[in-house]
Scaffold this active site. Structure first.
Site, mmCIF file in Angstrom:
data_model
loop_
_atom_site.group_PDB
_atom_site.id
_atom_site.type_symbol
_atom_site.label_atom_id
_atom_site.label_comp_id
_atom_site.label_asym_id
_atom_site.label_seq_id
_atom_site.Cartn_x
_atom_site.Cartn_y
_atom_site.Cartn_z
ATOM 1 C CD GLU A 256 37.791 -79.540 -46.952
ATOM 2 O OE1 GLU A 256 36.991 -80.474 -47.325
ATOM 3 O OE2 GLU A 256 38.277 -79.691 -45.873
ATOM 4 C CB CYS A 295 32.337 -80.882 -52.559
ATOM 5 S SG CYS A 295 31.796 -79.849 -51.562
HETATM 6 P P1 NAP Z 1 39.711 -76.232 -59.947
HETATM 7 O O1 NAP Z 1 39.714 -76.113 -61.540
HETATM 8 O O2 NAP Z 1 40.801 -76.991 -59.193
HETATM 9 O O3 NAP Z 1 39.852 -74.582 -59.497
HETATM 10 C C1 NAP Z 1 39.680 -74.221 -58.179
HETATM 11 C C2 NAP Z 1 40.379 -73.068 -57.851
HETATM 12 O O4 NAP Z 1 41.806 -73.250 -58.054
HETATM 13 C C3 NAP Z 1 40.263 -71.830 -58.491
HETATM 14 O O5 NAP Z 1 39.785 -70.791 -57.835
HETATM 15 C C4 NAP Z 1 41.051 -71.776 -59.624
HETATM 16 O O6 NAP Z 1 41.407 -70.457 -60.275
HETATM 17 C C5 NAP Z 1 42.297 -72.180 -58.938
HETATM 18 N N1 NAP Z 1 43.516 -72.505 -59.652
HETATM 19 C C6 NAP Z 1 43.217 -73.500 -60.705
HETATM 20 N N2 NAP Z 1 44.859 -73.756 -60.917
HETATM 21 C C7 NAP Z 1 45.622 -73.236 -60.039
HETATM 22 C C8 NAP Z 1 46.914 -73.140 -59.996
HETATM 23 N N3 NAP Z 1 47.584 -73.695 -60.759
HETATM 24 N N4 NAP Z 1 47.396 -72.276 -58.978
HETATM 25 C C9 NAP Z 1 46.684 -71.521 -58.282
HETATM 26 N N5 NAP Z 1 45.190 -71.711 -58.228
HETATM 27 C C10 NAP Z 1 44.576 -72.407 -58.955
HETATM 28 O O7 NAP Z 1 38.150 -76.644 -59.418
HETATM 29 P P2 NAP Z 1 36.983 -76.063 -59.760
HETATM 30 O O8 NAP Z 1 36.508 -76.550 -61.246
HETATM 31 O O9 NAP Z 1 36.602 -74.726 -59.551
HETATM 32 O O10 NAP Z 1 36.065 -76.838 -58.841
HETATM 33 C C11 NAP Z 1 35.463 -78.167 -58.867
HETATM 34 C C12 NAP Z 1 35.926 -79.134 -57.986
HETATM 35 O O11 NAP Z 1 36.166 -78.840 -56.730
HETATM 36 C C13 NAP Z 1 35.169 -80.398 -58.064
HETATM 37 O O12 NAP Z 1 36.078 -81.399 -58.218
HETATM 38 C C14 NAP Z 1 34.547 -80.519 -56.728
HETATM 39 O O13 NAP Z 1 34.423 -81.670 -56.094
HETATM 40 C C15 NAP Z 1 35.716 -79.645 -55.816
HETATM 41 N N6 NAP Z 1 34.956 -78.990 -54.739
HETATM 42 C C16 NAP Z 1 35.294 -79.585 -53.574
HETATM 43 C C17 NAP Z 1 34.568 -79.207 -52.471
HETATM 44 C C18 NAP Z 1 34.901 -79.781 -51.089
HETATM 45 O O14 NAP Z 1 34.750 -78.866 -49.911
HETATM 46 N N7 NAP Z 1 35.720 -80.401 -50.693
HETATM 47 C C19 NAP Z 1 33.842 -78.060 -52.388
HETATM 48 C C20 NAP Z 1 33.507 -77.463 -53.670
HETATM 49 C C21 NAP Z 1 34.291 -78.049 -54.717
HETATM 50 P P3 NAP Z 1 40.597 -70.141 -61.538
HETATM 51 O O15 NAP Z 1 39.105 -70.038 -61.339
HETATM 52 O O16 NAP Z 1 41.079 -68.617 -61.728
HETATM 53 O O17 NAP Z 1 41.359 -70.915 -62.469
#
Ligand code: NAP
Length: 521
Positions: A256, A295
């Site tokens: 997602e 999102c």
């Molecule tokens: P993110 O930076 O991609 O992080 C998401 C999760 O992934 C966090 O728990 C992060 O952990 C973890 N993570 C990051 N790098 C990783 C790696 N190399 N290996 C394993 N895990 C890793 O996203 P975000 O900034 O939290 O969220 C914002 C984005 O999410 C937006 O683009 C939004 O559109 C999207 N979103 C989508 C939905 C949907 O349902 N489609 C819902 C909500 C948000 P750490 O925090 O520990 O780094």
């Protein structure tokens, strides 16, 4: 300061080494710290597969529903405490906190009810039997059984409660154990929710584990019966999907990700009508709720060319009355974004949009704030832009600014609506506001291939309308392309991620007797 621990193999364990600080997004004061260094992930996956999986699979759907009911009930019982934590870490207003926390308990409760209805069965039967031979002596039947592995849930920072709960609900309902990892920066409320779930005593040993901090070597341990469910940015999704172990073991992956959700005002919409009021209300809510960090927030607003300026001015006027500041102050209706990095990304994103659109309200300067100390906090203003040329507004169609920011795009024809929406390359939700049934239908079929959900607001449904950004447990959530290509929730559909659909072929009456032990969906 609170130190978040991980819950591994039925014990709370503190991480060692360097910790990450969790901040109050308004004051920048540290409220907690987290580290998963030293966590034994081998032990975690082994325990889930050896203890949690068998225990859950032995339970009927109704029994699993009882667990989910308990998980929901403890959240409701501790609602005020959870709302305070949500306000303390992440920049939520109380209303934002409710959206996350109540959304979580409601989703658990909805799945509890669903499971109750599935009764004593432990597997699902998909559709009717299919005659394969000359007669029904040889038939086929699709059957869905729980996968025998562990589900790893990685969640985004914006919904620490709901994101964790909606995945947990489908997973437990399907009979699979999970290891859940919230985004570290806003993990405080998720950690407390997990504590409450564990303290409730409802969850069998090994069925639920929690990681406070990074995932360490967890992905290197995944196997062919495991599931990886990820919510977050497209960039991280690419890394996780492309992980060598995930690829080589055929780990079942659901993503997602980002979305440039559109709201479309139909050509029939006139100022002052009920459908216009609904359009204004929804756009303003979706732009400012959770400071636009949803999102499903509206990013692109499509308005008929001759009305674009007037509608945009009305939207800008409403947005300019948003009370921005520290959510600890009662009057505040929009808090800061969650982290310093978020603020930096939002401002950089606005700059990109400003290359192809003019600012109608807001912008990169911070205006009047309530209850905020000068120079502190990750505040941005609600910002509405208007594209100079809808067809040549590249950044508007390509770049998700994850904050209270949206751009108006003027359109000429219903065909152009479909073309412009599709330039987002796949979205979670599109909303259409119109009382013209033909326009709504034409636009629905143009939008449907590119979106997981389409919401049509009209005068007839306005009285009961649910804003497009609200994800319903009974309807699927997800979307193609940029949105990740995944699908969650949607009643039993959301459980299927955690189940193997197997085609059973054999002697008809015997196949029927096997099917009769499951619940047909
Ligand atoms: P993110 O930076 O991609 O992080 C998401 C999760 O992934 C966090 O728990 C992060 O952990 C973890 N993570 C990051 N790098 C990783 C790696 N190399 N290996 C394993 N895990 C890793 O996203 P975000 O900034 O939290 O969220 C914002 C984005 O999410 C937006 O683009 C939004 O559109 C999207 N979103 C989508 C939905 C949907 O349902 N489609 C819902 C909500 C948000 P750490 O925090 O520990 O780094």
């Amino acid at each position: 300061m609170i130190t978040l621990s991980s819950y591994i193999a039925d014990q709370w364990v503190k991480g060692t080494g360097k910790t990450t600080l969790l901040l109050n997004s308004s004051t920048e004061a540290a409220v907690a710290e987290a580290s998963s260094e030293g966590v034994d992930f081998v032990r975690a996956v082994n325990h889930a597969r050896a203890a949690g999986g068998p225990a859950l699979r032995a339970l009927s759907f109704a029994d699993r529903g009882a667990i989910l009911k308990n998980m929901s009930d403890v959240m409701v019982a501790h609602r005020d405490e959870l709302l305070n934590l949500a306000m303390d870490n992440g920049g939520n207003t109380r209303s934002d906190g409710k959206f996350d926390v109540d959304g979580a308990s409601a989703t658990l409760s909805a799945y509890a009810e669903l499971c109750k209805g599935l009764g004593d069965a432990r597997y699902l039967v998909d559709g009717e039997a299919i005659t394969l031979g000359r007669s029904s002596r040889l038939t086929g039947q699709h059957v869905l059984v729980s996968r025998h592995g562990v589900a790893v849930h990685i969640n985004a920072f914006n919904f620490p409660s709901w994101g964790m709960a909606e995945k947990a609900a489908c997973c437990i309902a399907a009979g699979m154990p999970f290891i859940t990892k919230p985004a570290t920066a806003t993990a405080l409320v998720a950690w407390r929710v997990m504590q409450l779930w564990i303290e409730s005593g409802a969850l069998p040993a090994g069925s639920a584990q929690f990681v406070a901090g990074g995932v360490g070597n967890l992905l290197d341990l995944m196997g062919p019966q495991d599931v990886l469910a990820f919510t977050g940015s497209s960039d991280t999704a690419v890394k996780l999907r492309g992980h060598q172990r995930v690829l080589s073991k055929g780990v079942h992956v659901n993503v997602e990700a980002d979305s440039l959700n559109v709201a479309v005002a139909g050509p029939d919409v006139e100022q002052g009508t009920p459908v216009y009021d609904l359009f204004l209300k929804d756009v303003v809510k979706e732009m400012t709720q959770k400071t636009g960090q949803k999102c499903t927030a509206i990013r692109r607003i499509l308005i008929p060319k001759e009305k674009a300026q007037a509608f945009a001015e009305d939207l800008a006027d409403r947005l300019s009355h948003t009370k921005v500041g520290n959510p600890a102050v009662d009057d505040v209706t929009m808090g800061p974004v969650s982290t310093a990095q978020q603020k930096k990304d939002v401002l950089a994103g606005m700059q990109r949009l400003m290359g192809v659109a003019k600012v109608l309200t807001g912008g990169t300067d911070v205006g009047k704030l309530l209850g905020a100390e000068a120079g502190k906090g990750f505040f941005v203003m609600p910002t509405l832009l208007m594209a100079n040329d809808s067809n040549n507004a590249g950044a508007v169609h390509e770049h998700e600014v994850f904050g209270p920011v949206a751009t108006v795009l003027a359109y000429d024809t219903s065909e152009q609506v479909g073309v412009l929406a599709a330039r987002g390359e796949g979205g979670l939700v599109a909303s259409v506001y119109s009382d013209d049934k033909q326009f709504s239908q034409d636009v629905f079929f143009a939008l449907a291939p590119h979106h997981g959900r389409v919401v049509v607001g009209s005068e007839k449904s306005a009285g009961q309308a649910i804003p497009p950004g609200t994800v319903m447990p009974s309807l699927v959530h997800g979307g193609p392309g940029r949105a990740g290509g995944g699908e969650e929730l949607g009643g039993t559909r959301g459980m299927m991620l955690y189940m193997q659909r197997t085609a059973l072929q054999g002697f008809g009456p015997w196949v029927e007797s096997v099917a009769s032990g499951g619940k047909r969906v």
